[in-house]
Scaffold this motif. Structure first.
Motif, PDB file in Angstrom:
ATOM      1  N   ASN A  48       1.275  -1.411   0.310  1.00 54.12           N
ATOM      2  CA  ASN A  48      -0.525  -0.038   0.107  1.00 54.12           C
ATOM      3  C   ASN A  48       0.595   1.560  -0.099  1.00 54.12           C
ATOM      4  OD1 ASN A  48      -2.549   1.531  -0.380  1.00 54.12           O
ATOM      5  ND2 ASN A  48      -2.574   1.009   1.918  1.00 54.12           N
ATOM      6  N   GLY A  49       0.080   2.047  -0.476  1.00 48.95           N
ATOM      7  CA  GLY A  49       0.801   3.858  -0.597  1.00 48.95           C
ATOM      8  C   GLY A  49      -0.132   4.764   1.124  1.00 48.95           C
ATOM      9  N   VAL A  50       0.567   5.200   1.117  1.00 51.27           N
ATOM     10  CA  VAL A  50      -0.434   6.365   1.757  1.00 51.27           C
ATOM     11  C   VAL A  50      -0.134   7.712   2.069  1.00 51.27           C
ATOM     12  CG1 VAL A  50      -1.722   4.395   3.375  1.00 51.27           C
ATOM     13  CG2 VAL A  50       0.126   5.536   4.313  1.00 51.27           C
ATOM     14  N   HIS A  51      -0.692   9.229   3.090  1.00 52.25           N
ATOM     15  CA  HIS A  51       0.086   9.715   3.184  1.00 52.25           C
ATOM     16  C   HIS A  51       0.459   9.823   4.671  1.00 52.25           C
ATOM     17  CE1 HIS A  51       0.608  13.746   4.033  1.00 52.25           C
ATOM     18  NE2 HIS A  51      -0.393  14.174   4.842  1.00 52.25           N
ATOM     19  N   LEU A  61       0.990  11.161  -1.425  1.00 54.50           N
ATOM     20  CA  LEU A  61       1.412   9.568  -0.385  1.00 54.50           C
ATOM     21  C   LEU A  61       2.954   9.987  -0.573  1.00 54.50           C
ATOM     22  CD1 LEU A  61      -0.059   7.173  -2.844  1.00 54.50           C
ATOM     23  CD2 LEU A  61      -0.972   8.353  -0.914  1.00 54.50           C
ATOM     24  N   ALA A  64       5.210   4.261   1.964  1.00 54.40           N
ATOM     25  CA  ALA A  64       5.149   2.396   1.606  1.00 54.40           C
ATOM     26  C   ALA A  64       5.277   1.707   2.103  1.00 54.40           C
ATOM     27  CB  ALA A  64       5.525   2.359  -0.104  1.00 54.40           C
ATOM     28  N   SER A 170      -1.178   0.787   8.049  1.00 54.07           N
ATOM     29  CA  SER A 170      -1.306   0.085   7.562  1.00 54.07           C
ATOM     30  C   SER A 170      -1.521  -1.049   6.809  1.00 54.07           C
ATOM     31  CB  SER A 170       0.120   0.121   6.369  1.00 54.07           C
ATOM     32  OG  SER A 170       0.692   2.023   6.418  1.00 54.07           O
ATOM     33  N   ALA A 178      -4.103  -1.595  -8.137  1.00 54.91           N
ATOM     34  CA  ALA A 178      -4.099   0.132  -7.454  1.00 54.91           C
ATOM     35  C   ALA A 178      -3.410   0.022  -6.294  1.00 54.91           C
ATOM     36  CB  ALA A 178      -5.177   0.203  -6.469  1.00 54.91           C
ATOM     37  N   GLU A 181      -0.036   0.808  -7.505  1.00 51.62           N
ATOM     38  CA  GLU A 181       0.253   1.641  -8.186  1.00 51.62           C
ATOM     39  C   GLU A 181       0.214   3.370  -6.630  1.00 51.62           C
ATOM     40  OE1 GLU A 181      -3.318   4.051  -9.322  1.00 51.62           O
ATOM     41  OE2 GLU A 181      -1.398   5.174 -11.492  1.00 51.62           O
ATOM     42  N   ARG A 182      -0.734   2.927  -5.974  1.00 42.95           N
ATOM     43  CA  ARG A 182      -0.130   3.742  -4.701  1.00 42.95           C
ATOM     44  C   ARG A 182       1.448   3.518  -4.291  1.00 42.95           C
ATOM     45  NH1 ARG A 182      -4.870   6.050  -2.371  1.00 42.95           N
ATOM     46  NH2 ARG A 182      -3.851   6.000  -0.298  1.00 42.95           N
ATOM     47  N   ARG A 185       3.513   5.752  -6.254  1.00 46.01           N
ATOM     48  CA  ARG A 185       3.174   7.011  -5.423  1.00 46.01           C
ATOM     49  C   ARG A 185       4.292   7.680  -4.967  1.00 46.01           C
ATOM     50  NH1 ARG A 185       0.084   9.599  -9.656  1.00 46.01           N
ATOM     51  NH2 ARG A 185      -1.107   8.194 -10.583  1.00 46.01           N
ATOM     52  N   ALA A 186       3.628   6.587  -3.593  1.00 46.02           N
ATOM     53  CA  ALA A 186       4.334   7.323  -2.482  1.00 46.02           C
ATOM     54  C   ALA A 186       6.102   7.543  -2.564  1.00 46.02           C
ATOM     55  CB  ALA A 186       4.246   6.608  -1.308  1.00 46.02           C
TER      56      ALA A 186
END
Lengths: 447, 447
Positions: A48-51, A61, A64, A170, A178, A181-182, A185-186
């Motif tokens: 996953n990727g988060v902010h 983001l 990760a 997480s 998806a 990709e997240r 992006r992180a």
């Protein structure tokens, strides 16, 4: 006057007739990010990727987490920056890799802060990221099984509580496009698109998968936001590979990919490339090892190399201000090391890169760069040839043959040089070794 | 986010707030060319600069002839490019110097055509220039006593009959400022001013003179006329120095001057620095020699080094697009070679040079460059310090002390960085050796 070929005046005049200069616009690169079918990704990974708050903008983001969920053992290998000033995450990851004997199941990455030149606090923070990510693993590890990467500001400490909270939260990890990709992006800092790729490959009649992401280097503009140049990348596969052979394969692959690109020519405190191999493709997986099955090992190594080259090339294409993607091939060297040295020298030459931007068939600059470094087998100027290889399917255009300038077809040279992609080939005539480098032009403009 | 220091946001915003960018204008450098009194020039030299027709524009000088008219023996020494692809004038000058055992009385230089990658014809043409200039000498030499230098287009042969006619017509040679200036102008390619300097110095209570000229390197713009980067220089003195000691002194001086500047980081096929010492200051001159009088030799060597540094610095100041003149000092190294390597790495780093242009106190980039090369004595990150030294007389501004970031006075840093001249100092804490490099910023702009 110029060191261009005789008769190149028309192409030249476009750049020399006035003292001010209308720069070419840098083409958008976002079309290089495309959806990938879920089934192309390797099995046994959750991510996953988060902010989490390292970056201010809550829509961006910055963290990760990547876990191996394979029932089989997961191997890890890594190549780290050779810079003397190694950032805390580099030092900590190296230690985790050593102590775990290459059995590592997780990877955690933050962008926005490099955790570099941060002293003892930095080391503690990197360990905190490792421990928080270890806690997500099932079954729980006895030692540490997480590698850590950071990219961003130098000399500032991490907002570690935000990051640890982000890791602890997480829990909703995914395994399809998806989620990948997240995570990609992180990774991003100044990258204009997430650099994510996947591929399916076959070894011994069985299908395996490989996916990876990286983030880019070339930030050479004083007016750009983050002036760091860190290269981070990770590749995950569901093949089973022994740790030592995974390290051999990665070292070989990185030399021919991430160590063969030039955007700004510098080496950051944080550069790290990691590979995980979890054997999740088949329950009965036997680990590939170079000492027990050389042929299969080499097939895997070559897949990894080719895939790493794809990822590395995305960084070059996204080089800040780059308008061209240039392959520099050096053939006929006495050793791979000599070939690689020359390819590197040409690819990092500001004079060559500005000539490419100016679409100037300047073999003089290529030659000067070629001759400017000491080699183990000295060059013979009368055996050196330089040519341009077009990407439109046409044949090579020789510029210099065995040390003698060619009478070049000017129109054809302009055609080749005006394309976004092209290849500069240097033939040394000394042996059978080759190396390739990928570089971009310098869109240097006169003020 | 950036690798700038905490609190540097205001200076930073000037460069990051918009995606387009108003470039600073490059200041004119022509004030650096000033008249020099006739009596400052060394005795016993006759010279001129003419238009012979290599360049199209009849008002532009393209050929210089410099003769020693001293009754005493004239010694010569030279440092040539280490590029494998040596231009014909380099090969021929090396041979003249060897065969004459360092007794050379003349120098001929053309601009507009480099006579590089020109095969046998090129070698013949360089010899023709030597012979035509030898014929101007009085008394006539038995062997060859002329060194030759060329700068300009690569891969084209010289218009040799025009050049030989120009040499033959060079009978009205002068010895005052006007003649020296014409010679210096004939050197110029993309230089914006003739680079001519002279000085008077004292050895053992006697006065001597030294004068010299050079031409510049930094042409990194695709829209500039001549994209060559040749560094040519010559220094003439009326001191008497033995050939071998003149060569030792020049090698020492060039290492600390012309080999310690970075404009574009490339090394051309033609780079040549020559020194002549004709003993014309005193009829009874005894040649300075390091083996008979070490102290006088070292005093001469240090004068030559300091003078060569002045000439080399003019090239940096005239670097195309340069807005700043930056001294990079590396102190506390275990060896001079290590100090020189690090100074070179910092000075050629595109990331450092763009940060300087952006007036960004970016010690992260300086540190990354410092750590990116192998040294004979490895760095200890906890001993490295980085500071800026202002040119306004104020004290050093520490940025990093023993590996720890400092809390910097932002206003003071902006003040120092906004000046045209500044010094970046790196202290390694490993020994007592130092090296200096001179570089300019990269006025890279976003498109």
């Amino acid at each position: 006057m110029s060191s261009r070929l005789p008769g190149f005046s028309s192409a030249w005049k476009r750049f020399s007739s006035t003292s001010t200069f209308t720069a070419k616009s840098v083409p958008s690169k976002t079309h290089l990010h495309k959806p990938i079918p879920d089934e192309a990704f390797p099995k046994g990974y959750a991510l996953n990727g988060v902010h989490c708050g390292v970056k201010k903008d809550p829509t961006v983001l910055d963290l990760a987490v990547i876990l191996s969920t394979s029932p089989n053992p997961t191997s890890a290998a890594a190549c780290f920056t050779r810079n003397t000033f190694k950032a805390a995450p580099v030092v900590v990851s190296q230690e985790v890799l050593d102590k775990s004997a290459g059995r590592v199941r997780a990877l955690v990455i933050n962008s926005g802060c490099a955790n570099a030149v941060t002293g003892k606090q930095g080391t503690e923070d990197a360990w905190a990221m490792v421990r928080a990510t270890d806690a997500l693993l099932d079954p729980k590890p006895t030692g540490n099984e997480t590698l850590v990467m950071s990219t961003g500001v130098i000399g500032q400490t991490l907002p570690i509580s935000k990051i640890v909270s982000g890791i602890q939260a997480s829990t909703s990890l995914g395994s399809g496009f998806a989620a990948w990709e997240r995570a990609a992006r992180a990774f991003m800092t100044t990258d204009t698109f997430p650099k994510l790729r996947a591929r399916t490959f076959t070894l011994g009649g069985k299908q395996f998968h490989m996916a990876g992401m990286d983030k880019g280097a070339g930030m050479i503009h004083p007016n750009m936001g983050p002036p760091h140049a860190t290269l981070l990348g990770c590749i995950m596969t569901d093949a089973a590979v022994s740790h030592r052979s995974l390290q051999s394969a990665l070292t070989y692959a990185v030399d021919r990919s991430f160590n063969s690109i030039s955007v700004d020519g510098d080496m950051s405190t944080n550069d790290t490339i990691v590979v995980l191999a979890n054997g999740a493709a088949y329950p009965e997986a036997v680990e590939i090892d170079e000492h027990t099955d050389q042929a299969t090992y080499e097939a895997f190594r070559d897949e990894l190399t080719s895939f790493a080259q794809n990822l590395a090339q995305l960084v070059v294409r996204d080089g800040e201000g780059a308008t061209k993607f240039v392959t520099v091939s050096v053939d006929g060297a006495a050793s791979y090391e000599d070939a690689h040295k020359i390819a590197s020298r040409i690819s990092t030459s500001a004079l060559v890169k500005t000539a490419l931007y100016g679409e100037d068939a300047n073999w003089g600059r290529v030659l000067a760069a070629t001759g400017s470094i000491p080699l183990s087998t000295p060059l013979d100027p009368t055996r050196v040839s330089v040519s341009f290889i077009p990407t439109d399917g046409g044949g090579p255009l020789p510029l210099l043959v065995n040390g003698e300038p060619e009478n070049v077809d000017e129109a054809r040279a302009s055609e080749i040089l005006s394309a976004e992609d092209l290849e500069v080939r240097v033939e040394l005539g000394l042996g059978n070794e080759s190396a390739k480098y990928w570089t971009c032009d310098f869109s240097y403009v006169r003020i």
